[in-house]
Write an enzyme that holds these catalytic residues in place. Sequence first.
Site, PDB file in Angstrom:
ATOM      1  N   ARG A 171       0.832  -1.209   0.000  1.00  0.00           N
ATOM      2  CA  ARG A 171       0.000   0.000   0.000  1.00  0.00           C
ATOM      3  C   ARG A 171       0.864   1.256   0.000  1.00  0.00           C
ATOM      4  O   ARG A 171       0.413   2.310  -0.428  1.00  0.00           O
ATOM      5  CB  ARG A 171      -0.887   0.031   1.260  1.00  0.00           C
ATOM      6  CG  ARG A 171      -1.946  -1.036   1.326  1.00  0.00           C
ATOM      7  CD  ARG A 171      -2.611  -1.050   2.703  1.00  0.00           C
ATOM      8  NE  ARG A 171      -3.219   0.225   3.067  1.00  0.00           N
ATOM      9  CZ  ARG A 171      -4.390   0.650   2.631  1.00  0.00           C
ATOM     10  NH1 ARG A 171      -5.108  -0.096   1.825  1.00  0.00           N
ATOM     11  NH2 ARG A 171      -4.884   1.822   3.012  1.00  0.00           N
ATOM     12  N   ARG A 175       9.973   6.195  -2.455  1.00  0.00           N
ATOM     13  CA  ARG A 175      10.327   7.138  -3.526  1.00  0.00           C
ATOM     14  C   ARG A 175      11.738   7.666  -3.354  1.00  0.00           C
ATOM     15  O   ARG A 175      12.152   7.991  -2.235  1.00  0.00           O
ATOM     16  CB  ARG A 175       9.353   8.321  -3.539  1.00  0.00           C
ATOM     17  CG  ARG A 175       7.909   7.932  -3.726  1.00  0.00           C
ATOM     18  CD  ARG A 175       7.085   9.144  -4.159  1.00  0.00           C
ATOM     19  NE  ARG A 175       5.661   8.836  -4.133  1.00  0.00           N
ATOM     20  CZ  ARG A 175       4.830   9.256  -3.182  1.00  0.00           C
ATOM     21  NH1 ARG A 175       5.269  10.023  -2.202  1.00  0.00           N
ATOM     22  NH2 ARG A 175       3.567   8.929  -3.233  1.00  0.00           N
ATOM     23  N   ARG A 246      -8.783  -6.619  13.546  1.00  0.00           N
ATOM     24  CA  ARG A 246      -8.269  -5.677  14.531  1.00  0.00           C
ATOM     25  C   ARG A 246      -9.349  -4.635  14.765  1.00  0.00           C
ATOM     26  O   ARG A 246     -10.073  -4.236  13.837  1.00  0.00           O
ATOM     27  CB  ARG A 246      -7.004  -4.970  14.022  1.00  0.00           C
ATOM     28  CG  ARG A 246      -5.872  -5.910  13.755  1.00  0.00           C
ATOM     29  CD  ARG A 246      -5.372  -6.601  14.990  1.00  0.00           C
ATOM     30  NE  ARG A 246      -4.532  -5.739  15.801  1.00  0.00           N
ATOM     31  CZ  ARG A 246      -4.035  -6.095  16.978  1.00  0.00           C
ATOM     32  NH1 ARG A 246      -4.334  -7.287  17.497  1.00  0.00           N
ATOM     33  NH2 ARG A 246      -3.257  -5.267  17.643  1.00  0.00           N
ATOM     34  N   ARG A 276      -0.782   6.064  15.970  1.00  0.00           N
ATOM     35  CA  ARG A 276      -0.736   7.386  15.343  1.00  0.00           C
ATOM     36  C   ARG A 276      -1.626   8.354  16.098  1.00  0.00           C
ATOM     37  O   ARG A 276      -2.505   7.952  16.872  1.00  0.00           O
ATOM     38  CB  ARG A 276      -1.138   7.314  13.869  1.00  0.00           C
ATOM     39  CG  ARG A 276      -2.501   6.726  13.613  1.00  0.00           C
ATOM     40  CD  ARG A 276      -2.743   6.562  12.094  1.00  0.00           C
ATOM     41  NE  ARG A 276      -4.003   5.870  11.843  1.00  0.00           N
ATOM     42  CZ  ARG A 276      -4.411   5.447  10.642  1.00  0.00           C
ATOM     43  NH1 ARG A 276      -3.663   5.643   9.574  1.00  0.00           N
ATOM     44  NH2 ARG A 276      -5.561   4.828  10.502  1.00  0.00           N
ATOM     45  N   GLU A 299      -4.645   6.703  18.550  1.00  0.00           N
ATOM     46  CA  GLU A 299      -5.271   5.494  18.014  1.00  0.00           C
ATOM     47  C   GLU A 299      -4.519   4.262  18.512  1.00  0.00           C
ATOM     48  O   GLU A 299      -3.311   4.147  18.304  1.00  0.00           O
ATOM     49  CB  GLU A 299      -5.200   5.592  16.491  1.00  0.00           C
ATOM     50  CG  GLU A 299      -6.084   4.647  15.753  1.00  0.00           C
ATOM     51  CD  GLU A 299      -6.113   4.986  14.249  1.00  0.00           C
ATOM     52  OE1 GLU A 299      -6.227   6.182  13.882  1.00  0.00           O
ATOM     53  OE2 GLU A 299      -5.987   4.051  13.459  1.00  0.00           O
ATOM     54  N   TYR A 347      -9.368  -5.845   3.020  1.00  0.00           N
ATOM     55  CA  TYR A 347      -8.892  -4.501   3.411  1.00  0.00           C
ATOM     56  C   TYR A 347      -9.111  -3.597   2.202  1.00  0.00           C
ATOM     57  O   TYR A 347      -8.274  -3.547   1.306  1.00  0.00           O
ATOM     58  CB  TYR A 347      -7.408  -4.659   3.729  1.00  0.00           C
ATOM     59  CG  TYR A 347      -6.634  -3.500   4.328  1.00  0.00           C
ATOM     60  CD1 TYR A 347      -7.187  -2.248   4.550  1.00  0.00           C
ATOM     61  CD2 TYR A 347      -5.296  -3.685   4.683  1.00  0.00           C
ATOM     62  CE1 TYR A 347      -6.429  -1.232   5.107  1.00  0.00           C
ATOM     63  CE2 TYR A 347      -4.535  -2.675   5.235  1.00  0.00           C
ATOM     64  CZ  TYR A 347      -5.104  -1.450   5.441  1.00  0.00           C
ATOM     65  OH  TYR A 347      -4.352  -0.443   5.984  1.00  0.00           O
ATOM     66  N   ASP A 349      -9.984   0.101   0.357  1.00  0.00           N
ATOM     67  CA  ASP A 349     -10.086   1.556   0.450  1.00  0.00           C
ATOM     68  C   ASP A 349     -11.479   1.980  -0.034  1.00  0.00           C
ATOM     69  O   ASP A 349     -12.170   1.221  -0.717  1.00  0.00           O
ATOM     70  CB  ASP A 349      -9.008   2.204  -0.422  1.00  0.00           C
ATOM     71  CG  ASP A 349      -7.627   2.109   0.225  1.00  0.00           C
ATOM     72  OD1 ASP A 349      -7.567   2.037   1.465  1.00  0.00           O
ATOM     73  OD2 ASP A 349      -6.619   2.105  -0.506  1.00  0.00           O
TER      74      ASP A 349
HETATM   75  N1  UDP Z   1       2.934   1.072   8.136  1.00  0.00           N
HETATM   76  C1  UDP Z   1       4.074   1.090   8.915  1.00  0.00           C
HETATM   77  N2  UDP Z   1       4.558   2.270   9.354  1.00  0.00           N
HETATM   78  C2  UDP Z   1       3.952   3.443   9.091  1.00  0.00           C
HETATM   79  C3  UDP Z   1       2.781   3.445   8.297  1.00  0.00           C
HETATM   80  C4  UDP Z   1       2.286   2.229   7.857  1.00  0.00           C
HETATM   81  O1  UDP Z   1       4.650   0.040   9.195  1.00  0.00           O
HETATM   82  O2  UDP Z   1       4.440   4.506   9.555  1.00  0.00           O
HETATM   83  C5  UDP Z   1       2.431  -0.239   7.669  1.00  0.00           C
HETATM   84  C6  UDP Z   1       1.452  -0.839   8.681  1.00  0.00           C
HETATM   85  O3  UDP Z   1       1.579  -2.233   8.672  1.00  0.00           O
HETATM   86  C7  UDP Z   1       0.126  -0.412   8.129  1.00  0.00           C
HETATM   87  C8  UDP Z   1       0.356  -0.523   6.626  1.00  0.00           C
HETATM   88  O4  UDP Z   1       1.706  -0.108   6.450  1.00  0.00           O
HETATM   89  O5  UDP Z   1      -0.930  -1.237   8.561  1.00  0.00           O
HETATM   90  C9  UDP Z   1      -0.566   0.293   5.760  1.00  0.00           C
HETATM   91  O6  UDP Z   1      -0.507   1.642   6.172  1.00  0.00           O
HETATM   92  P1  UDP Z   1      -1.677   2.700   5.845  1.00  0.00           P
HETATM   93  O7  UDP Z   1      -1.174   4.032   6.253  1.00  0.00           O
HETATM   94  O8  UDP Z   1      -2.116   2.495   4.444  1.00  0.00           O
HETATM   95  O9  UDP Z   1      -2.804   2.200   6.869  1.00  0.00           O
HETATM   96  P2  UDP Z   1      -4.331   2.701   7.150  1.00  0.00           P
HETATM   97  O10 UDP Z   1      -4.342   4.207   7.084  1.00  0.00           O
HETATM   98  O11 UDP Z   1      -5.204   2.016   6.123  1.00  0.00           O
HETATM   99  O12 UDP Z   1      -4.543   2.198   8.542  1.00  0.00           O
END
Ligand code: UDP
Length: 378
Positions: A171, A175, A246, A276, A299, A347, A349
């Site tokens: 996901r 870059r 989860r 986060r 969260e 999962y 979007d």
């Molecule tokens: N992830 C991570 N570190 C980060 C952000 C994301 O390891 O700082 C991993 C984590 O396993 C997460 C996945 O990448 O579940 C997808 O992140 P995304 O931000 O897409 O998650 P969402 O916003 O859908 O919870």
Amino acid sequence: MRVGIVGAGFSGAVIARQLAEAGIASLVMEERGHVAGNCHSERDRATGVMVHLYGPHIFHTDNSRVWDYVNRFAEFVPYVHRVKATVGGRVYSLPVNLHTINQFFGLALSPNEASAFIAARARTDIEVPQSFEEQALRFVGPELYEAFFRGYTEKQWGTDPACLPAAILKRLPLRFNYDDRYFNHRFQAMPRHGYTGLVETILSHPLIEVRTRCRHEEVTERFRHLFYTGPIDRYFHHAHGRLAYRTLDFEAERHRGDWQGIAVMNHPDRDVPFTRITEHKHFAPWEAADLPETIIVREYSRACTPADIPYYPIRLTGEMKMLTDYEARAAAEPGVTFVGRLGTYQYLDMDVTIERALDVADAAIKRLRQAEAVAASA
Ligand code: UDP
């Protein structure tokens, strides 16, 4: 006879609307007291900030059918999502980009140099990564994996990243330039009046009746077809076991001014219990300047019990077998179509959810019309 639709999230709302526009009436049965599912947004009384009550939702897509569709029902304001990460008391750019690499290693590499630098650390012997961990080691190498992905992922999924599917990490982009947009998609925006307003407008049609606080099991009406967007295992009374999810706990705090300067700050460190912090007023930059107060939400992720709201399907290998059993039963269930994140245990979007719902509705309209034609000629 009407069509029955279980759940008033994006899947249920889009199907109801498409059917209604084709002249087919439906009853939407929603268990909660509001529509929009986990996208639900509501203004916080104390601060006036629009809050995504079940965690941050950013609309992003490359699909112009989906983009045109949502724009019929709400005004979207351009919003480019950016995320930072606090690791070991320092703030870094995300998703991992040239700035992150230079910040983390204390270097001033050019794009080509950074690409070679990471390639030298990456586990290039892993040809086809089989897990989240292998995907990370293959593409970013051990140092960045430890700092940005391992702890976050353990907290978010409650599982060793070596056991998680590689798709979760796919996901996120990697870059070798200074582009720090979280998503690559062409269309990125926020509905000006929130997601719930958008879903209410989609559902606002004379051929759609919406009942909130309504358990479909208690509805005795017979339907010509049922679209089920609830958890697939629940529909079958967990006959093959419970699919693992989860769930999230949220802890809100109110402050004056601007608390963290950005909508989302990730906290990958293992010794920080949350994943986060979201400061929702930054999702609406057009109104943030007029709001003197702010609300921030920590969260926390944990295993989902039967009493909790399911958020993320985990999809470990053991669950995939269980899922196959449920899918076989779902395919054999007459008159019922399983749709959406919970109905298909995926999962998804928001844009993909809408795209699938549009496809399901197209196919259903064709089928229902054929059935009508057959009945009329009999
Ligand atoms: N992830 C991570 N570190 C980060 C952000 C994301 O390891 O700082 C991993 C984590 O396993 C997460 C996945 O990448 O579940 C997808 O992140 P995304 O931000 O897409 O998650 P969402 O916003 O859908 O919870």
